[in-house]
Motif scaffolding. Structure first.
Motif, PDB file in Angstrom:
ATOM      1  N   VAL A  98      -1.905   4.168   6.063  1.00 38.74           N
ATOM      2  CA  VAL A  98      -1.376   5.059   4.902  1.00 38.74           C
ATOM      3  C   VAL A  98      -2.443   5.993   4.633  1.00 38.74           C
ATOM      4  CG1 VAL A  98      -0.689   4.831   2.528  1.00 38.74           C
ATOM      5  CG2 VAL A  98       0.112   3.107   4.001  1.00 38.74           C
ATOM      6  N   ALA A  99      -2.264   7.151   4.626  1.00 31.99           N
ATOM      7  CA  ALA A  99      -3.303   8.285   4.399  1.00 31.99           C
ATOM      8  C   ALA A  99      -2.914   8.801   3.073  1.00 31.99           C
ATOM      9  CB  ALA A  99      -3.329   9.193   5.657  1.00 31.99           C
ATOM     10  N   MET A 100      -3.746   8.892   2.269  1.00 30.69           N
ATOM     11  CA  MET A 100      -3.482   9.632   0.904  1.00 30.69           C
ATOM     12  C   MET A 100      -4.419  10.668   0.499  1.00 30.69           C
ATOM     13  SD  MET A 100      -3.385   6.333  -1.636  1.00 30.69           S
ATOM     14  CE  MET A 100      -2.203   4.833  -1.271  1.00 30.69           C
ATOM     15  N   ARG A 101      -4.113  11.558  -0.205  1.00 29.60           N
ATOM     16  CA  ARG A 101      -4.893  12.783  -0.725  1.00 29.60           C
ATOM     17  C   ARG A 101      -5.243  12.141  -2.283  1.00 29.60           C
ATOM     18  NH1 ARG A 101      -4.113  17.121  -3.981  1.00 29.60           N
ATOM     19  NH2 ARG A 101      -5.491  18.917  -3.540  1.00 29.60           N
ATOM     20  N   ALA A 128       8.725  11.757  -8.226  1.00 30.22           N
ATOM     21  CA  ALA A 128      10.248  11.618  -8.083  1.00 30.22           C
ATOM     22  C   ALA A 128      10.356  10.662  -6.698  1.00 30.22           C
ATOM     23  CB  ALA A 128      10.743  12.684  -7.510  1.00 30.22           C
ATOM     24  N   THR A 129       9.326  10.396  -5.943  1.00 34.73           N
ATOM     25  CA  THR A 129       9.163   9.502  -5.111  1.00 34.73           C
ATOM     26  C   THR A 129       7.710   8.578  -5.117  1.00 34.73           C
ATOM     27  OG1 THR A 129      10.085  11.045  -3.605  1.00 34.73           O
ATOM     28  CG2 THR A 129       8.903   9.014  -2.391  1.00 34.73           C
ATOM     29  N   THR A 130       7.970   7.531  -4.863  1.00 31.08           N
ATOM     30  CA  THR A 130       6.883   6.409  -5.139  1.00 31.08           C
ATOM     31  C   THR A 130       6.588   5.618  -3.754  1.00 31.08           C
ATOM     32  OG1 THR A 130       8.264   4.618  -5.982  1.00 31.08           O
ATOM     33  CG2 THR A 130       7.523   5.950  -7.492  1.00 31.08           C
ATOM     34  N   VAL A 131       7.270   5.901  -2.798  1.00 27.92           N
ATOM     35  CA  VAL A 131       7.207   5.284  -1.381  1.00 27.92           C
ATOM     36  C   VAL A 131       6.982   6.297  -0.428  1.00 27.92           C
ATOM     37  CG1 VAL A 131       8.164   3.495   0.159  1.00 27.92           C
ATOM     38  CG2 VAL A 131       8.693   3.124  -2.341  1.00 27.92           C
ATOM     39  N   GLY A 132       5.990   6.241   0.564  1.00 28.71           N
ATOM     40  CA  GLY A 132       5.834   6.811   1.647  1.00 28.71           C
ATOM     41  C   GLY A 132       5.461   8.263   1.552  1.00 28.71           C
ATOM     42  N   ARG A 178      -1.671  11.224  -3.805  1.00 22.77           N
ATOM     43  CA  ARG A 178      -0.526  11.285  -3.075  1.00 22.77           C
ATOM     44  C   ARG A 178      -0.349  10.893  -1.705  1.00 22.77           C
ATOM     45  NH1 ARG A 178       3.225  15.784  -2.792  1.00 22.77           N
ATOM     46  NH2 ARG A 178       3.893  16.242  -0.664  1.00 22.77           N
ATOM     47  N   ILE A 179       0.656  10.232  -1.285  1.00 19.75           N
ATOM     48  CA  ILE A 179       0.661   9.639   0.141  1.00 19.75           C
ATOM     49  C   ILE A 179       1.103  10.618   0.894  1.00 19.75           C
ATOM     50  CG2 ILE A 179       1.790   8.031   1.803  1.00 19.75           C
ATOM     51  CD1 ILE A 179       2.256   6.179  -0.593  1.00 19.75           C
ATOM     52  N   GLU A 180       0.190  11.105   1.918  1.00 21.40           N
ATOM     53  CA  GLU A 180       0.224  12.113   2.874  1.00 21.40           C
ATOM     54  C   GLU A 180       0.966  11.774   4.107  1.00 21.40           C
ATOM     55  OE1 GLU A 180      -1.034  15.842   2.447  1.00 21.40           O
ATOM     56  OE2 GLU A 180      -0.846  14.972   0.377  1.00 21.40           O
ATOM     57  N   SER A 181       0.723  10.641   4.656  1.00 18.00           N
ATOM     58  CA  SER A 181       1.367  10.297   5.950  1.00 18.00           C
ATOM     59  C   SER A 181       1.131   8.736   6.088  1.00 18.00           C
ATOM     60  CB  SER A 181       0.764  11.272   7.353  1.00 18.00           C
ATOM     61  OG  SER A 181      -0.650  10.664   7.239  1.00 18.00           O
ATOM     62  N   VAL A 182       2.170   8.296   6.961  1.00 22.06           N
ATOM     63  CA  VAL A 182       2.160   6.767   7.278  1.00 22.06           C
ATOM     64  C   VAL A 182       2.367   6.538   8.716  1.00 22.06           C
ATOM     65  CG1 VAL A 182       2.793   6.150   4.789  1.00 22.06           C
ATOM     66  CG2 VAL A 182       4.450   6.567   6.635  1.00 22.06           C
ATOM     67  N   GLN A 183       1.903   5.529   8.841  1.00 24.07           N
ATOM     68  CA  GLN A 183       2.427   5.136  10.601  1.00 24.07           C
ATOM     69  C   GLN A 183       2.899   3.640   9.960  1.00 24.07           C
ATOM     70  OE1 GLN A 183      -0.736   5.178  13.273  1.00 24.07           O
ATOM     71  NE2 GLN A 183      -0.577   7.549  13.229  1.00 24.07           N
ATOM     72  N   ILE A 211       0.702  -1.137  -0.122  1.00 25.59           N
ATOM     73  CA  ILE A 211      -0.159  -0.007  -0.054  1.00 25.59           C
ATOM     74  C   ILE A 211       0.971   1.331   0.167  1.00 25.59           C
ATOM     75  CG2 ILE A 211      -1.890   1.198   1.542  1.00 25.59           C
ATOM     76  CD1 ILE A 211      -2.502  -1.382   2.339  1.00 25.59           C
ATOM     77  N   ASN A 212       1.961   1.192   0.652  1.00 32.00           N
ATOM     78  CA  ASN A 212       2.751   2.439   0.921  1.00 32.00           C
ATOM     79  C   ASN A 212       3.727   2.529  -0.291  1.00 32.00           C
ATOM     80  OD1 ASN A 212       3.844   4.569   2.642  1.00 32.00           O
ATOM     81  ND2 ASN A 212       5.705   3.308   2.893  1.00 32.00           N
ATOM     82  N   ASP A 213       3.916   1.796  -1.177  1.00 26.90           N
ATOM     83  CA  ASP A 213       4.555   1.887  -2.233  1.00 26.90           C
ATOM     84  C   ASP A 213       3.653   2.096  -3.612  1.00 26.90           C
ATOM     85  OD1 ASP A 213       5.996   1.308  -4.837  1.00 26.90           O
ATOM     86  OD2 ASP A 213       7.441   0.127  -3.880  1.00 26.90           O
ATOM     87  N   LEU A 214       3.491   3.173  -4.145  1.00 26.79           N
ATOM     88  CA  LEU A 214       2.517   3.258  -5.101  1.00 26.79           C
ATOM     89  C   LEU A 214       2.521   2.330  -6.455  1.00 26.79           C
ATOM     90  CD1 LEU A 214       1.962   7.089  -5.193  1.00 26.79           C
ATOM     91  CD2 LEU A 214       0.567   5.466  -3.891  1.00 26.79           C
ATOM     92  N   ARG A 215       3.903   2.041  -6.653  1.00 27.40           N
ATOM     93  CA  ARG A 215       3.965   1.037  -7.569  1.00 27.40           C
ATOM     94  C   ARG A 215       3.523  -0.388  -7.183  1.00 27.40           C
ATOM     95  NH1 ARG A 215       7.312   3.158 -11.862  1.00 27.40           N
ATOM     96  NH2 ARG A 215       8.665   4.666 -11.301  1.00 27.40           N
TER      97      ARG A 215
END
Length: 181
Positions: free
Chosen positions: A103-106, A71-75, A93-98, A46-50
């Motif tokens: 995993v919270a996304m916009r 440029a970033t696909t993780v976290g 866009r991944i906004e925050s993670v624990q 989930i945390n890695d968009l690929r």
């Protein structure tokens, strides 16, 4: 006769608009699944968009989807933009993670309708696996409230979430290490 018919149509439209105005200003769609894999195996999917897009039901709906990763696909800060005639135009866009928990996304849509929603994946250890919750929440403007009278968002998006969680379950459970090894 025509005047009466016109008054009835106008009254029906006014009633429909008044009813739409009373509808909630927000929506929430949630689906859950029990997956026989630990949170630390699910979190990277989930945390890695690929990795996310290997099971994402929206990617599977349109084989001609045009996607581009940031440029970033993780976290936090990871982005993925998509353009599709079938599933729309927008960006996540991944906004925050624990780690191993949330995993919270916009999720921003441009087409077919402009909207910005929040998506949260929650991973909770349960039994011999993990309970995964996929939630999308957002605000509804007046036009969206009117549309929600005719289109059941929970049913439409909820089915996609169920399909996605089934895809995630299949992928995660297939990756199980052999027991007793």
């Amino acid at each position: 006769m025509l005047k009466t018919l016109l008054l009835i149509v106008v009254a029906a439209i006014v009633l429909l608009l008044a009813y739409a105005a009373t509808r909630p200003d927000t929506f929430r769609v949630e689906r859950t699944a029990q997956i026989q894999a630990p949170p630390d195996r699910l979190f990277p999917l989930i945390n890695d968009l690929r990795a996310f897009n290997t099971w994402n039901p929206y990617e599977k709906k349109d084989p001609d989807i045009k996607g581009s990763y940031g440029a970033t696909t993780v976290g936090p800060g990871a982005t993925y933009a998509r353009e599709s005639d079938k599933v729309g135009v927008g960006e996540m866009r991944i906004e925050s993670v624990q780690p191993d928990t949330t995993v919270a996304m916009r999720l921003a849509f441009v087409k077919p309708f402009a909207a910005v929603n929040q998506v949260t994946f929650s991973l909770t250890p349960a039994d011999s696996g993990t309970r995964v919750a996929w939630v999308m929440e957002g605000r509804l403007n007046f036009v969206a409230k009117l549309m929600h009278i005719f289109f059941n968002m929970d049913r439409m998006v909820g089915q996609d979430f169920e399909d996605g969680l089934t895809n995630l379950k299949t992928l995660a459970e297939k990756r199980q290490p052999p027991t007793g090894a």
